[in-house]
Design a protein around this motif. Structure first.
Motif, short mmCIF file in Angstrom:
data_model
loop_
_atom_site.label_atom_id
_atom_site.label_comp_id
_atom_site.label_asym_id
_atom_site.label_seq_id
_atom_site.Cartn_x
_atom_site.Cartn_y
_atom_site.Cartn_z
N TYR A 5 0.73 9.46 20.03
CA TYR A 5 0.54 8.38 19.08
C TYR A 5 -0.91 8.38 18.61
CZ TYR A 5 4.92 7.06 21.16
OH TYR A 5 6.22 7.08 21.62
N LEU A 6 -1.09 8.16 17.31
CA LEU A 6 -2.40 8.09 16.70
C LEU A 6 -2.58 6.74 16.03
CD1 LEU A 6 -2.27 11.44 14.66
CD2 LEU A 6 -3.21 11.14 16.95
N THR A 7 -3.79 6.21 16.06
CA THR A 7 -4.09 5.03 15.24
C THR A 7 -4.49 5.52 13.86
OG1 THR A 7 -6.38 4.97 16.00
CG2 THR A 7 -4.81 3.61 17.19
N VAL A 8 -4.00 4.85 12.85
CA VAL A 8 -4.24 5.28 11.47
C VAL A 8 -4.74 4.08 10.66
CG1 VAL A 8 -3.19 6.21 9.37
CG2 VAL A 8 -2.42 7.01 11.62
N LYS A 9 -5.81 4.29 9.93
CA LYS A 9 -6.36 3.25 9.06
C LYS A 9 -6.05 3.62 7.61
CE LYS A 9 -9.02 -0.33 8.21
NZ LYS A 9 -8.57 -1.66 8.50
N GLY A 10 -5.43 2.72 6.90
CA GLY A 10 -5.15 2.92 5.49
C GLY A 10 -6.12 2.11 4.65
N SER A 11 -6.67 2.73 3.62
CA SER A 11 -7.59 2.04 2.72
C SER A 11 -7.14 2.29 1.29
CB SER A 11 -9.02 2.56 2.90
OG SER A 11 -9.45 2.37 4.22
N MET A 12 -7.15 1.25 0.49
CA MET A 12 -6.73 1.37 -0.90
C MET A 12 -7.95 1.56 -1.80
SD MET A 12 -4.31 -1.17 -3.09
CE MET A 12 -2.81 -0.67 -2.29
N TYR A 13 -7.87 2.57 -2.68
CA TYR A 13 -8.97 2.87 -3.59
C TYR A 13 -8.48 2.84 -5.03
CZ TYR A 13 -11.70 4.34 0.40
OH TYR A 13 -12.39 4.36 1.58
N HIS A 14 -9.32 2.32 -5.90
CA HIS A 14 -9.02 2.29 -7.33
C HIS A 14 -9.41 3.64 -7.94
CE1 HIS A 14 -9.86 1.36 -11.61
NE2 HIS A 14 -8.69 0.77 -11.47
N LEU A 15 -8.50 4.22 -8.70
CA LEU A 15 -8.75 5.50 -9.36
C LEU A 15 -8.71 5.29 -10.86
CD1 LEU A 15 -6.41 7.71 -7.17
CD2 LEU A 15 -8.87 7.41 -6.93
N ASP A 16 -9.82 5.44 -11.52
CA ASP A 16 -9.89 5.23 -12.97
C ASP A 16 -8.98 6.17 -13.74
OD1 ASP A 16 -11.71 3.14 -12.80
OD2 ASP A 16 -13.41 4.50 -12.80
N GLU A 23 -4.74 4.35 -5.03
CA GLU A 23 -4.27 5.33 -4.06
C GLU A 23 -4.59 4.82 -2.67
OE1 GLU A 23 -4.76 10.00 -2.75
OE2 GLU A 23 -6.17 9.15 -4.17
N ILE A 24 -3.67 5.04 -1.73
CA ILE A 24 -3.94 4.71 -0.34
C ILE A 24 -4.38 5.99 0.35
CG2 ILE A 24 -3.00 3.88 1.85
CD1 ILE A 24 -1.03 2.21 0.21
N VAL A 25 -5.52 5.90 1.03
CA VAL A 25 -6.07 7.02 1.78
C VAL A 25 -5.94 6.67 3.26
CG1 VAL A 25 -8.16 8.36 2.25
CG2 VAL A 25 -7.66 7.58 -0.07
N TYR A 26 -5.45 7.61 4.04
CA TYR A 26 -5.25 7.38 5.47
C TYR A 26 -6.25 8.21 6.27
CZ TYR A 26 -0.78 5.46 3.99
OH TYR A 26 0.19 4.72 3.37
N SER A 27 -6.76 7.62 7.34
CA SER A 27 -7.66 8.34 8.24
C SER A 27 -7.33 7.97 9.68
CB SER A 27 -9.11 8.01 7.93
OG SER A 27 -9.35 6.63 8.12
N THR A 28 -7.74 8.82 10.59
CA THR A 28 -7.52 8.58 12.01
C THR A 28 -8.73 9.04 12.79
OG1 THR A 28 -6.07 9.04 13.90
CG2 THR A 28 -6.31 10.80 12.28
N THR A 29 -8.91 8.50 13.97
CA THR A 29 -10.00 8.94 14.84
C THR A 29 -9.69 10.30 15.45
OG1 THR A 29 -9.07 7.88 16.79
CG2 THR A 29 -10.60 6.57 15.45
#
Length: 92
Positions: A5-16, A23-29
């Protein structure tokens, strides 16, 4: 063939330039946990809130994605996008 199992952080970014605009960008430790509760506990400490997701990975492939103890839809509709953004394969 055990799940991790991984923890995942989703962040929403505005794309001109994107006609959808966001767009939602996902990252994990990158830390892997053999127990979902351990991943949840780590996420609460790491992100200082419950604003993160849990990815279930088997043999390098994303098999489920959800929040806390619940996975989102079981039809896998969002798995390819999440997997690609995390550098994982999707379970077939």
């Amino acid at each position: 063939m055990s799940a991790v199992y991984l923890t995942v952080k989703g962040s929403m970014y505005h794309l001109d330039s994107d006609k959808h605009g966001w767009e939602i960008v996902y990252s994990t430790t990158g830390r892997e946990f053999k127990d979902r509760q351990a991943a949840i506990d780590d996420g609460l400490v790491t992100y200082r809130s419950d604003d993160f997701n849990i990815a279930t990975v088997v043999d390098g492939a994303l098999v489920a994605f959800g929040w806390q103890h619940q996975d989102f839809s079981t039809d896998g509709a969002n798995l390819p996008d999440v997997a690609a953004k995390l550098g994982l394969q999707v379970a077939s």
